[in-house]
Design a protein around this motif. Structure first.
Motif, PDB file in Angstrom:
ATOM      1  N   CYS A   1     -69.339  -9.463 -24.667  1.00  0.00           N
ATOM      2  CA  CYS A   1     -68.301 -10.459 -24.380  1.00  0.00           C
ATOM      3  C   CYS A   1     -67.107 -10.284 -25.313  1.00  0.00           C
ATOM      4  CB  CYS A   1     -68.871 -11.869 -24.463  1.00  0.00           C
ATOM      5  SG  CYS A   1     -69.994 -12.264 -23.090  1.00  0.00           S
ATOM      6  N   ALA A   2     -67.351  -9.949 -26.563  1.00  0.00           N
ATOM      7  CA  ALA A   2     -66.239  -9.687 -27.495  1.00  0.00           C
ATOM      8  C   ALA A   2     -65.413  -8.511 -26.983  1.00  0.00           C
ATOM      9  CB  ALA A   2     -66.776  -9.407 -28.892  1.00  0.00           C
ATOM     10  N   GLU A   3     -66.071  -7.490 -26.492  1.00  0.00           N
ATOM     11  CA  GLU A   3     -65.365  -6.326 -25.942  1.00  0.00           C
ATOM     12  C   GLU A   3     -64.567  -6.726 -24.690  1.00  0.00           C
ATOM     13  OE1 GLU A   3     -63.983  -2.505 -25.151  1.00  0.00           O
ATOM     14  OE2 GLU A   3     -64.878  -3.305 -26.979  1.00  0.00           O
ATOM     15  N   ARG A   4     -65.177  -7.485 -23.842  1.00  0.00           N
ATOM     16  CA  ARG A   4     -64.530  -7.902 -22.587  1.00  0.00           C
ATOM     17  C   ARG A   4     -63.267  -8.726 -22.841  1.00  0.00           C
ATOM     18  NH1 ARG A   4     -64.890  -8.571 -17.332  1.00  0.00           N
ATOM     19  NH2 ARG A   4     -64.463 -10.568 -16.365  1.00  0.00           N
ATOM     20  N   TYR A   5     -63.295  -9.575 -23.861  1.00  0.00           N
ATOM     21  CA  TYR A   5     -62.185 -10.490 -24.121  1.00  0.00           C
ATOM     22  C   TYR A   5     -61.348 -10.092 -25.343  1.00  0.00           C
ATOM     23  CZ  TYR A   5     -64.245 -13.455 -20.603  1.00  0.00           C
ATOM     24  OH  TYR A   5     -64.720 -13.937 -19.419  1.00  0.00           O
ATOM     25  N   ARG A   6     -61.479  -8.879 -25.821  1.00  0.00           N
ATOM     26  CA  ARG A   6     -60.762  -8.459 -27.037  1.00  0.00           C
ATOM     27  C   ARG A   6     -59.251  -8.528 -26.875  1.00  0.00           C
ATOM     28  NH1 ARG A   6     -61.995  -3.510 -24.837  1.00  0.00           N
ATOM     29  NH2 ARG A   6     -60.233  -2.098 -24.670  1.00  0.00           N
ATOM     30  N   ASP A   7     -58.728  -8.321 -25.658  1.00  0.00           N
ATOM     31  CA  ASP A   7     -57.290  -8.386 -25.414  1.00  0.00           C
ATOM     32  C   ASP A   7     -56.882  -9.668 -24.715  1.00  0.00           C
ATOM     33  OD1 ASP A   7     -56.871  -5.845 -26.539  1.00  0.00           O
ATOM     34  OD2 ASP A   7     -57.351  -4.860 -24.645  1.00  0.00           O
ATOM     35  N   GLY A   8     -57.725 -10.665 -24.756  1.00  0.00           N
ATOM     36  CA  GLY A   8     -57.448 -11.926 -24.063  1.00  0.00           C
ATOM     37  C   GLY A   8     -58.302 -12.021 -22.806  1.00  0.00           C
ATOM     38  N   ILE A   9     -57.893 -12.842 -21.905  1.00  0.00           N
ATOM     39  CA  ILE A   9     -58.632 -13.057 -20.670  1.00  0.00           C
ATOM     40  C   ILE A   9     -58.345 -11.910 -19.701  1.00  0.00           C
ATOM     41  CG2 ILE A   9     -58.942 -14.613 -18.701  1.00  0.00           C
ATOM     42  CD1 ILE A   9     -58.242 -16.905 -20.587  1.00  0.00           C
TER      43      ILE A   9
END
Length: 130
Positions: free
Chosen positions: A115-123
């Motif tokens: 999840c951190a990877e998925r949302y690292r650049d925002g939504i």
């Protein structure tokens, strides 16, 4: 008592009333906030943390139950559902090798990381269900 001459309590009444009114109209004491502190406002949970909580919850449910539900009924996006499937697959393999406790640890760790990877650049912006 002499007529037309106020008694002592009557003479004090205007002074007491004026003092009470002035005291009641005063603003907050110096240094006191006029509004509640900002700490009283609700905290916003970052999207990656919400994702990790949801993935962890549903991964444990699926690990116990053995079946997946519809991703929308779980409140997941398509991308989150992919993370869920990957995490559960890894947790099942870990449970066979190391037991339930190791599978639980793996679920929490992988859910946070993915999840951190998925949302690292925002939504993610590929669409509402991405």
């Amino acid at each position: 008592m002499a007529a037309g001459r106020p008694t002592r309590p009557t003479a004090l009444w205007p002074a007491l009333l004026t003092g009470a009114l002035l005291t009641g109209c005063a603003g907050p004491a110096s240094g006191s906030p006029a509004v509640p502190p900002a700490a009283a406002s609700p905290r916003t949970t970052p999207p990656a943390e919400v994702c990790a909580r949801i993935i962890t919850h549903w991964s444990r449910e699926v690990l116990d139950d053995g079946t997946y539900g519809d991703y929308q009924s779980m409140g997941l996006s398509n991308g989150q559902y992919e993370i869920l499937r990957d995490v559960v697959d890894a947790a099942r393999a870990e449970r066979r090798r190391q037991g339930r406790a190791a599978a639980e640890q793996l679920i929490g760790r992988q859910a946070r990381e993915r999840c951190a990877e998925r949302y690292r650049d925002g939504i993610p912006t590929a669409g509402p269900w991405s």
